[in-house]
Design a protein around this motif. Structure first.
Motif, PDB file in Angstrom:
ATOM      1  N   VAL A 145       0.868  -1.177   0.000  1.00 40.31           N
ATOM      2  CA  VAL A 145       0.000   0.000   0.000  1.00 40.31           C
ATOM      3  C   VAL A 145       0.908   1.231   0.000  1.00 40.31           C
ATOM      4  O   VAL A 145       1.801   1.359   0.829  1.00 40.31           O
ATOM      5  CB  VAL A 145      -0.906   0.023   1.252  1.00 40.31           C
ATOM      6  N   VAL A 146       0.667   2.113  -0.950  1.00 37.39           N
ATOM      7  CA  VAL A 146       1.488   3.321  -1.065  1.00 37.39           C
ATOM      8  C   VAL A 146       0.663   4.502  -0.545  1.00 37.39           C
ATOM      9  O   VAL A 146      -0.468   4.732  -0.963  1.00 37.39           O
ATOM     10  CB  VAL A 146       1.901   3.566  -2.529  1.00 37.39           C
ATOM     11  N   TRP A 147       1.245   5.296   0.355  1.00 40.20           N
ATOM     12  CA  TRP A 147       0.559   6.464   0.877  1.00 40.20           C
ATOM     13  C   TRP A 147       1.098   7.681   0.179  1.00 40.20           C
ATOM     14  O   TRP A 147       2.311   7.853   0.064  1.00 40.20           O
ATOM     15  CB  TRP A 147       0.784   6.575   2.387  1.00 40.20           C
ATOM     16  N   ARG A 148       0.189   8.474  -0.339  1.00 38.58           N
ATOM     17  CA  ARG A 148       0.588   9.717  -0.964  1.00 38.58           C
ATOM     18  C   ARG A 148      -0.166  10.858  -0.293  1.00 38.58           C
ATOM     19  O   ARG A 148      -1.376  10.803  -0.164  1.00 38.58           O
ATOM     20  CB  ARG A 148       0.241   9.704  -2.437  1.00 38.58           C
ATOM     21  N   PRO A 149       0.581  11.834   0.124  1.00 34.78           N
ATOM     22  CA  PRO A 149      -0.103  12.968   0.765  1.00 34.78           C
ATOM     23  C   PRO A 149      -0.961  13.743  -0.287  1.00 34.78           C
ATOM     24  O   PRO A 149      -0.631  13.756  -1.461  1.00 34.78           O
ATOM     25  CB  PRO A 149       1.029  13.820   1.298  1.00 34.78           C
ATOM     26  N   LYS A 150      -2.018  14.356   0.231  1.00 37.72           N
ATOM     27  CA  LYS A 150      -2.856  15.154  -0.655  1.00 37.72           C
ATOM     28  C   LYS A 150      -2.110  16.424  -1.043  1.00 37.72           C
ATOM     29  O   LYS A 150      -1.437  17.021  -0.236  1.00 37.72           O
ATOM     30  CB  LYS A 150      -4.136  15.568   0.072  1.00 37.72           C
TER      31      LYS A 150
END
Length: 153
Positions: A145-150
């Motif tokens: 799972v890759v988290w990308r900031p808004k």
């Protein structure tokens, strides 16, 4: 007739004649085996072929003894094996037969134990409460799972 014969003089009791039944006197055994009676006595003294004895100490040979006499003669004359070697061969063959019988006995015991264990296991499973649901562990996955900031904007 069931294959058994009645022997006179024994109260009419039935007996079975098998290959182990000692019935042949030494002269008949010698004739059947093709050996001299003195050779049979020598084999008995050496322990190669040990016939049963009557109450009067007379030798009684069985069909199995006759076959063993023939085998001893064949090993001696055809194969050139000495009597000590023949005795050892007979001892080893008897040991192999005993071990094979033991293997059969132990195999039957293992099969019996396995059957008893399966029956006991079935009893345990049958005793489970049906209102309970067995817990199953959730499998871990290898998903990434890759988290990308808004982004503002």
């Amino acid at each position: 007739m069931d294959g058994r014969r009645r022997q006179p003089g024994f109260g009419g009791r039935a007996y079975e004649l098998t290959e182990e039944t000692p019935v042949y006197v030494i002269s008949v055994a010698a004739q059947l085996s093709g050996l001299h009676p003195q050779t049979l006595r020598q084999y008995d003294r050496l322990g190669l072929v040990s016939p049963d004895r009557t109450a009067g100490r007379g030798r009684r040979y069985s069909a199995r003894d006759i076959e063993l006499l023939r085998q001893v003669q064949s090993l001696s004359q055809d194969e050139g094996i000495n009597l000590a070697g023949i005795k050892r061969i007979i001892e080893l063959e008897n040991q192999v037969a005993a071990l094979q019988a033991k293997v059969v006995e132990l195999s039957a015991a293992v099969e019996g134990a396995a059957l008893a264990m399966q029956q006991r296991e079935a009893q345990v499973h049958a005793s489970y409460r049906r209102d309970l649901v067995p817990y199953q562990d959730v499998q871990q996955t290898s998903a990434l799972v890759v988290w990308r900031p808004k982004r503002d904007g």
